[in-house]
Design a protein around this motif. Structure first.
Motif, PDB file in Angstrom:
ATOM      1  N   PRO A  15     -53.913   2.653  41.566  1.00  0.00           N
ATOM      2  CA  PRO A  15     -53.780   3.405  40.314  1.00  0.00           C
ATOM      3  C   PRO A  15     -54.454   4.775  40.372  1.00  0.00           C
ATOM      4  CG  PRO A  15     -54.231   1.120  39.833  1.00  0.00           C
ATOM      5  CD  PRO A  15     -54.354   1.274  41.322  1.00  0.00           C
ATOM      6  N   GLN A  19     -52.626   8.355  39.728  1.00  0.00           N
ATOM      7  CA  GLN A  19     -53.098   9.242  38.677  1.00  0.00           C
ATOM      8  C   GLN A  19     -53.514  10.600  39.231  1.00  0.00           C
ATOM      9  OE1 GLN A  19     -56.080   6.725  36.868  1.00  0.00           O
ATOM     10  NE2 GLN A  19     -54.529   5.147  36.459  1.00  0.00           N
ATOM     11  N   ILE A  46     -42.831   1.782  33.219  1.00  0.00           N
ATOM     12  CA  ILE A  46     -43.965   1.118  32.566  1.00  0.00           C
ATOM     13  C   ILE A  46     -45.272   1.490  33.255  1.00  0.00           C
ATOM     14  CG2 ILE A  46     -45.026  -1.120  32.112  1.00  0.00           C
ATOM     15  CD1 ILE A  46     -42.233  -2.254  31.697  1.00  0.00           C
ATOM     16  N   THR A  47     -45.261   1.490  34.586  1.00  0.00           N
ATOM     17  CA  THR A  47     -46.471   1.843  35.341  1.00  0.00           C
ATOM     18  C   THR A  47     -46.866   3.289  35.077  1.00  0.00           C
ATOM     19  OG1 THR A  47     -45.963   0.245  37.077  1.00  0.00           O
ATOM     20  CG2 THR A  47     -47.486   2.016  37.648  1.00  0.00           C
ATOM     21  N   ARG A  49     -46.189   5.102  32.384  1.00  0.00           N
ATOM     22  CA  ARG A  49     -46.726   5.215  31.022  1.00  0.00           C
ATOM     23  C   ARG A  49     -48.161   4.706  30.946  1.00  0.00           C
ATOM     24  NH1 ARG A  49     -41.284   3.598  29.656  1.00  0.00           N
ATOM     25  NH2 ARG A  49     -40.190   5.333  28.635  1.00  0.00           N
ATOM     26  N   ARG A  50     -48.440   3.635  31.691  1.00  0.00           N
ATOM     27  CA  ARG A  50     -49.805   3.099  31.706  1.00  0.00           C
ATOM     28  C   ARG A  50     -50.770   4.115  32.308  1.00  0.00           C
ATOM     29  NH1 ARG A  50     -48.927  -1.208  34.770  1.00  0.00           N
ATOM     30  NH2 ARG A  50     -48.157  -2.417  32.993  1.00  0.00           N
ATOM     31  N   ASP A  51     -50.342   4.769  33.385  1.00  0.00           N
ATOM     32  CA  ASP A  51     -51.190   5.795  34.006  1.00  0.00           C
ATOM     33  C   ASP A  51     -51.392   6.984  33.070  1.00  0.00           C
ATOM     34  OD1 ASP A  51     -49.810   5.317  37.361  1.00  0.00           O
ATOM     35  OD2 ASP A  51     -51.509   4.360  36.353  1.00  0.00           O
ATOM     36  N   THR A  53     -51.353   6.972  29.849  1.00  0.00           N
ATOM     37  CA  THR A  53     -52.266   6.574  28.774  1.00  0.00           C
ATOM     38  C   THR A  53     -53.717   6.667  29.225  1.00  0.00           C
ATOM     39  OG1 THR A  53     -50.621   5.108  27.777  1.00  0.00           O
ATOM     40  CG2 THR A  53     -52.926   4.689  27.243  1.00  0.00           C
ATOM     41  N   VAL A  54     -53.977   6.220  30.426  1.00  0.00           N
ATOM     42  CA  VAL A  54     -55.346   6.300  30.971  1.00  0.00           C
ATOM     43  C   VAL A  54     -55.799   7.752  31.068  1.00  0.00           C
ATOM     44  CG1 VAL A  54     -56.758   5.893  33.034  1.00  0.00           C
ATOM     45  CG2 VAL A  54     -55.188   4.122  32.231  1.00  0.00           C
ATOM     46  N   LYS A  57     -56.362   9.332  27.558  1.00  0.00           N
ATOM     47  CA  LYS A  57     -57.616   8.898  26.938  1.00  0.00           C
ATOM     48  C   LYS A  57     -58.820   9.607  27.545  1.00  0.00           C
ATOM     49  CE  LYS A  57     -56.186   4.296  25.391  1.00  0.00           C
ATOM     50  NZ  LYS A  57     -56.358   2.824  25.538  1.00  0.00           N
ATOM     51  N   ARG A  63     -50.221  13.519  26.041  1.00  0.00           N
ATOM     52  CA  ARG A  63     -49.001  12.731  25.995  1.00  0.00           C
ATOM     53  C   ARG A  63     -48.006  13.378  25.046  1.00  0.00           C
ATOM     54  NH1 ARG A  63     -48.511   7.439  27.479  1.00  0.00           N
ATOM     55  NH2 ARG A  63     -46.318   7.971  27.156  1.00  0.00           N
TER      56      ARG A  63
END
Length: 389
Positions: A15, A19, A46-47, A49-51, A53-54, A57, A63
């Motif tokens: 990850p 990133q 999906i992967t 979008r998860r990255d 989001t991290v 934050k 985003r």
């Protein structure tokens, strides 16, 4: 993401590696879509979008719908802070907003999955096509494309359905719209805008007075434009100045600006003011010309172009010539160049387009910031239809 190893096998990136590559890409271009990143990293949406989001934050990117946008350096917490940066800055402040200046641009031929700005403007006229072209150029410089939908000046147009269509596009990150000027039709459009989950910038329209909240807007500063016209008349010795206005979405602002001028000075004697005159109404145009001749007015402020042309033609039929007998300034400035040389107040298409793109990008990047109402001054183009007396 996977890479080829020495023996031809694939390994998945960690990850942190994914990133880091996302951030690296956003140092070279200002925006990236989920689909673009998934293709680049050979992984799933999906992967990605998860990255994102991290990273969001952590404050390392912003985003947006369907992707991500790069942000200013960590010591910047508002668009205005860019004004104090030196030459090494990666961004510059234009019309109160952020436009990337030194970052490399995306390829100008933008794909269908590229982040987009939805545009809803009225049917083509002298004004809007040029604005749309300028918006396309301004957005492309930021690695974004525009998706346009044509509305109408007609009453009853379902602009909420047009906006629904734009909002349903997953690549659309924000919308620029000019709501219908008819009360009932416009009310429905404004309700949609006020309740939208997608950032919206209103263009060339006044917002409802008693709306629960406001949205960002970009408008021509017609009040200031009318002042320019008044000064131009006075500089040429005209003090007895009549006015005639067609019924258009911007006519009320122009009338209000003219009345503010009259209330603010005793140097201008306005013997009459006509409102809501259709440019093709023979009786209406004749009535305007009758009053010009009867009142001894030496100059006329007229909106729109078509009405100004009709009045000038009728004056000539009566033996009165522009500018020898009557001087005219027209407010629009898009029909007159190919018809007759009238001095005009023109809304600057490029400046309005650039300001609107800036405004929507700022709202996308800084959704918590106070709304901004941006006014762009019109340009007075002197074509010699105001004579010296």
């Amino acid at each position: 993401m996977t890479e080829n190893t020495a023996n031809g096998e694939h390994r998945d990136y960690l990850p942190a590696e994914r990133q880091d590559m996302i951030l690296s890409l956003l140092t070279r271009q200002s925006v990236a879509t989920v689909a673009e990143l998934a293709d680049l990293l050979h992984t799933t949406d999906i992967t990605v979008r998860r990255d994102l989001t991290v990273l969001a934050k952590a404050g390392l990117l912003k985003r947006v719908r369907g992707g991500a946008m790069s942000v200013a350096s960590s010591d910047t917490d508002s668009p205005d802070a860019t004004a104090s940066r030196g030459q090494d800055s990666t961004e510059t402040s234009i019309a109160g907003g952020l436009i990337s200046s030194s970052r490399p641009r995306l390829h100008p031929e933008l794909g269908a999955d590229q982040p987009a700005i939805g545009i809803m403007l009225p049917e083509p006229s002298f004004f809007w096509p040029r604005v749309i072209d300028c918006m396309r150029e301004s957005a492309a410089k930021q690695g974004m494309r525009i998706v346009t939908r044509e509305s109408s000046y007609d009453e009853g147009t379902r602009e909420d359905e047009i906006l629904d269509e734009l909002a349903a596009d997953p690549t659309v990150c924000g919308i620029i719209a000019a709501p219908n000027a008819h009360h009932k039709t416009g009310e429905r459009t404004w309700d949609w805008i006020m309740n939208s989950s997608i950032p919206v910038v209103a263009m060339e329209r006044s917002q409802p007075i008693l709306a629960g909240h406001t949205v960002d807007s970009v408008r021509t500063n017609h009040h200031y434009g009318v002042r320019k016209a008044a000064v131009h008349f006075l500089e040429h010795g005209h003090t007895r100045i009549g006015a005639a206005f067609s019924e258009t979405p911007t006519a009320a602002q122009i009338q209000e600006g003219w009345n503010l001028v009259l209330d603010g000075t005793d140097r201008i004697d306005c013997p009459f003011q006509f409102n809501g005159i259709p440019p093709y109404s023979t009786s209406g145009v004749n009535e305007v010309v009758d009053r010009i001749i009867e009142s001894g007015a030496t100059a006329m402020l007229i909106h729109s172009d078509y009405l100004a042309i009709a009045v000038a033609q009728q004056l000539e039929r009566r033996g009165k010539h522009v500018p020898d007998d009557v001087s005219i300034i027209s407010i629009d400035g898009f029909a007159t160049p190919s018809s007759r040389p009238l001095t005009v107040l023109r809304s600057p298409a490029k400046e309005l387009a650039d300001s609107a793109i800036c405004a929507i990008l700022n709202r996308i990047q800084f959704p918590e910031f106070a709304t901004r109402q941006v006014f762009v001054d019109p340009v007075l183009v002197d074509r010699g239809s105001v004579a010296q007396i």
